[in-house]
Design a protein around this motif. Structure first.
Motif, PDB file in Angstrom:
ATOM      1  N   ALA A 138     -63.874  -3.416  -5.568  1.00 47.75           N
ATOM      2  CA  ALA A 138     -63.062  -2.398  -6.233  1.00 47.75           C
ATOM      3  C   ALA A 138     -63.615  -1.010  -5.945  1.00 47.75           C
ATOM      4  N   VAL A 139     -62.774  -0.011  -6.153  1.00 47.31           N
ATOM      5  CA  VAL A 139     -63.142   1.381  -5.916  1.00 47.31           C
ATOM      6  C   VAL A 139     -62.997   2.169  -7.214  1.00 47.31           C
ATOM      7  N   LEU A 140     -64.029   2.933  -7.525  1.00 49.36           N
ATOM      8  CA  LEU A 140     -63.985   3.877  -8.638  1.00 49.36           C
ATOM      9  C   LEU A 140     -63.979   5.269  -8.045  1.00 49.36           C
ATOM     10  N   VAL A 141     -62.987   6.078  -8.424  1.00 48.25           N
ATOM     11  CA  VAL A 141     -62.822   7.407  -7.838  1.00 48.25           C
ATOM     12  C   VAL A 141     -63.144   8.484  -8.869  1.00 48.25           C
ATOM     13  N   PRO A 142     -64.259   9.199  -8.711  1.00 46.50           N
ATOM     14  CA  PRO A 142     -64.506  10.369  -9.561  1.00 46.50           C
ATOM     15  C   PRO A 142     -63.606  11.519  -9.090  1.00 46.50           C
ATOM     16  N   LEU A 143     -62.966  12.179 -10.034  1.00 46.15           N
ATOM     17  CA  LEU A 143     -62.032  13.252  -9.701  1.00 46.15           C
ATOM     18  C   LEU A 143     -62.341  14.458 -10.576  1.00 46.15           C
ATOM     19  N   GLN A 144     -62.723  15.559  -9.948  1.00 45.79           N
ATOM     20  CA  GLN A 144     -63.085  16.756 -10.695  1.00 45.79           C
ATOM     21  C   GLN A 144     -61.841  17.402 -11.297  1.00 45.79           C
ATOM     22  N   SER A 145     -61.964  17.852 -12.533  1.00 46.19           N
ATOM     23  CA  SER A 145     -60.810  18.450 -13.223  1.00 46.19           C
ATOM     24  C   SER A 145     -60.668  19.920 -12.833  1.00 46.19           C
ATOM     25  N   GLU A 146     -60.236  20.112 -11.585  1.00 44.54           N
ATOM     26  CA  GLU A 146     -60.018  21.462 -11.068  1.00 44.54           C
ATOM     27  C   GLU A 146     -58.623  21.538 -10.465  1.00 44.54           C
ATOM     28  N   PHE A 147     -58.219  22.734 -10.051  1.00 42.32           N
ATOM     29  CA  PHE A 147     -56.847  22.979  -9.631  1.00 42.32           C
ATOM     30  C   PHE A 147     -56.413  22.060  -8.482  1.00 42.32           C
ATOM     31  N   PHE A 148     -57.310  21.802  -7.521  1.00 41.04           N
ATOM     32  CA  PHE A 148     -56.952  20.996  -6.362  1.00 41.04           C
ATOM     33  C   PHE A 148     -57.374  19.525  -6.532  1.00 41.04           C
ATOM     34  N   ALA A 149     -57.437  19.060  -7.761  1.00 38.40           N
ATOM     35  CA  ALA A 149     -57.949  17.711  -8.024  1.00 38.40           C
ATOM     36  C   ALA A 149     -57.194  16.633  -7.244  1.00 38.40           C
ATOM     37  N   LEU A 150     -55.877  16.742  -7.191  1.00 37.87           N
ATOM     38  CA  LEU A 150     -55.076  15.700  -6.558  1.00 37.87           C
ATOM     39  C   LEU A 150     -55.002  15.838  -5.047  1.00 37.87           C
ATOM     40  N   GLU A 151     -55.460  16.991  -4.544  1.00 37.69           N
ATOM     41  CA  GLU A 151     -55.426  17.202  -3.097  1.00 37.69           C
ATOM     42  C   GLU A 151     -56.393  16.242  -2.412  1.00 37.69           C
ATOM     43  N   LEU A 181     -58.801  -5.400   6.443  1.00 37.07           N
ATOM     44  CA  LEU A 181     -60.198  -5.802   6.483  1.00 37.07           C
ATOM     45  C   LEU A 181     -60.708  -6.472   5.210  1.00 37.07           C
ATOM     46  N   ASN A 182     -60.084  -6.191   4.074  1.00 38.15           N
ATOM     47  CA  ASN A 182     -60.629  -6.686   2.803  1.00 38.15           C
ATOM     48  C   ASN A 182     -59.501  -6.858   1.796  1.00 38.15           C
ATOM     49  N   ARG A 183     -58.903  -8.009   1.765  1.00 36.67           N
ATOM     50  CA  ARG A 183     -57.708  -8.223   0.956  1.00 36.67           C
ATOM     51  C   ARG A 183     -57.987  -8.197  -0.546  1.00 36.67           C
ATOM     52  N   ARG A 184     -59.247  -8.365  -0.943  1.00 39.93           N
ATOM     53  CA  ARG A 184     -59.552  -8.379  -2.377  1.00 39.93           C
ATOM     54  C   ARG A 184     -59.743  -6.980  -2.955  1.00 39.93           C
ATOM     55  N   LEU A 185     -59.761  -5.949  -2.126  1.00 38.58           N
ATOM     56  CA  LEU A 185     -60.065  -4.590  -2.577  1.00 38.58           C
ATOM     57  C   LEU A 185     -58.981  -4.049  -3.503  1.00 38.58           C
ATOM     58  N   GLU A 186     -59.424  -3.497  -4.644  1.00 40.94           N
ATOM     59  CA  GLU A 186     -58.500  -2.921  -5.619  1.00 40.94           C
ATOM     60  C   GLU A 186     -59.029  -1.568  -6.094  1.00 40.94           C
ATOM     61  N   LEU A 187     -58.129  -0.742  -6.590  1.00 42.28           N
ATOM     62  CA  LEU A 187     -58.529   0.508  -7.243  1.00 42.28           C
ATOM     63  C   LEU A 187     -58.878   0.180  -8.686  1.00 42.28           C
ATOM     64  N   LEU A 188     -60.157   0.256  -9.012  1.00 39.06           N
ATOM     65  CA  LEU A 188     -60.606  -0.047 -10.376  1.00 39.06           C
ATOM     66  C   LEU A 188     -60.175   1.035 -11.348  1.00 39.06           C
ATOM     67  N   GLY A 189     -60.266   2.286 -10.913  1.00 44.30           N
ATOM     68  CA  GLY A 189     -59.854   3.373 -11.790  1.00 44.30           C
ATOM     69  C   GLY A 189     -60.278   4.726 -11.261  1.00 44.30           C
ATOM     70  N   ILE A 190     -59.771   5.754 -11.908  1.00 45.47           N
ATOM     71  CA  ILE A 190     -60.111   7.142 -11.607  1.00 45.47           C
ATOM     72  C   ILE A 190     -60.785   7.716 -12.840  1.00 45.47           C
ATOM     73  N   VAL A 191     -61.953   8.312 -12.662  1.00 42.53           N
ATOM     74  CA  VAL A 191     -62.656   8.911 -13.789  1.00 42.53           C
ATOM     75  C   VAL A 191     -62.694  10.425 -13.610  1.00 42.53           C
ATOM     76  N   LEU A 192     -62.209  11.137 -14.597  1.00 38.88           N
ATOM     77  CA  LEU A 192     -62.189  12.596 -14.560  1.00 38.88           C
ATOM     78  C   LEU A 192     -63.578  13.125 -14.894  1.00 38.88           C
ATOM     79  N   THR A 193     -64.099  13.994 -14.035  1.00 40.66           N
ATOM     80  CA  THR A 193     -65.456  14.506 -14.187  1.00 40.66           C
ATOM     81  C   THR A 193     -65.448  16.031 -14.327  1.00 40.66           C
TER      82      THR A 193
END
Length: 258
Positions: A140-153, A169-181
Motif C-alpha cells: 500500500a501507499v501512504l501519501v503525505p500532502l502538504q496543506s498549501e495552495f498547490f497541494a493537488l498539483e 508489476l504489483n497487482r496487490r498495490l493499493e492507495l492506503l490513504g492521504i495524510v494532510l501535513t
C-alpha cells in the motif's frame, strides 16, 4: 504489511511521517522496519544512525546484491530497525537501468529478511526507479500532502504511477490513504486546501491531520523521532493518532485492544 510513503514533491513531510509513524507502531508493540530509500538519508539520521554507520547501506543491497541482513541496523527504539541510506543511493537510478529484475530488487531484498509486522519505506522525492522499486515491494501507499495552495498539483501523476505499477508489476498495490501535513488551522487558506482535498479524494483522505509544529522540525537534529524527543507536542500526538487510524483501517477497530 509494507507501506511506501511517497510523493514526488519534496518538503511535504515524507520522512517525518515515515519515522514517526514507524515509531508510533513500534510503541504499540509492532515489529517495524524502516527502509530509507532517499539518498538524503534523513530517515537514517532521524533514527540516530550516523553517517559512518551506514556501510553497507540500501545502495549496496539494491545495486551490488549485498544481503539485506548485512545492512540491517537496530535503532535505540525497541522493535524498530532500519535499512539506512547514504548519498551513494543517488547513483542507483542509473546503475539499475540494465540490471536483472531492476524493478524488483527491493522486493527481493525484503523477502530475504525475517517477517515484520510493518515495513515503512521512505521514498525519494521523485518517481524514478528507486520509487518504482518501493511501489513494487509495497502492499500500500501512504501519501503525505502538504496543506498549501498547490497541494493537488502532481497528485494525479503519482496516482497514475501507482495504477501503472499495479497493472504491470504489483497487482496487490493499493492507495492506503492521504495524510494532510503541515496544517495551520490559524490560516484560512490551509483550511480551504484541506476542504478541497477532501472534496476531490473523499474517504481516501485520513481524518488525522499533522499540524505545522516546530518540535517535528527540531527532533531530527537530535537523532530522535519527535515521539521520543517530545512525546507531548502536537506533532507527536498527531502521529500517534495517525498510527491508530491506520491500524483501524488495516486491521479493524479492535487492532489496539489490550
Amino acid at each position: 504489511m509494507i507501506i511506501a510513503v511517497a510523493n514526488q514533491k519534496g518538503g511535504v513531510g515524507k520522512t517525518t511521517t515515515a519515522v514517526n509513524l514507524a515509531t508510533a507502531l513500534a510503541a504499540v508493540g509492532k515489529r517495524v522496519l524502516v527502509v530509507d530509500a532517499d539518498p538524503q538519508g534523513n530517515a537514517s539520521t532521524g533514527l540516530g544512525i550516523g553517517r559512518k554507520d551506514r556501510d553497507p547501506s540500501i545502495y549496496q543491497v539494491l545495486v551490488d546484491g549485498v544481503p539485506a541482513a548485512a545492512a540491517l541496523r537496530q535503532t535505540a527504539i525497541p522493535g524498530l530497525s532500519i535499512l539506512p541510506a547514504d548519498a551513494a543511493l543517488a547513483g542507483a537510478e542509473v546503475e539499475l537501468v540494465d540490471a536483472n529484475r531492476r524493478s524488483h530488487r527491493l522486493a527481493d531484498a525484503l523477502d530475504s529478511l525475517p517477517p515484520q509486522d510493518f515495513v515503512i519505506i521512505d521514498c525519494p522525492p521523485s518517481l524514478g526507479l528507486v520509487t518504482v522499486n518501493a511501489l513494487v515491494a509495497a502492499d500500500a501507499v501512504l501519501v503525505p500532502l502538504q496543506s498549501e495552495f498547490f497541494a493537488l498539483e502532481g497528485l494525479s501523476h503519482l496516482l497514475g504511477t501507482i495504477e501503472r505499477v499495479k497493472a504491470g508489476l504489483n497487482r496487490r498495490l493499493e492507495l492506503l490513504g492521504i495524510v494532510l501535513t503541515m496544517v495551520d488551522r490559524r490560516n484560512r487558506l490551509s483550511d480551504q486546501v484541506c476542504a478541497d482535498v477532501r472534496a476531490v479524494m473523499g474517504a481516501k483522505v485520513l481524518k488525522t491531520m499533522v499540524p505545522r509544529n516546530v518540535r517535528l522540525s527540531e527532533a531530527p537534529s537530535h537523532g530522535l523521532p519527535a515521539l521520543i524527543y517530545d512525546s507531548g507536542c502536537a506533532g507527536s500526538e498527531a502521529y500517534l493518532a495517525l498510527a491508530r487510524e491506520l491500524l483501524e483501517r488495516i486491521e479493524g477497530p479492535l487492532a489496539l485492544a489490550g
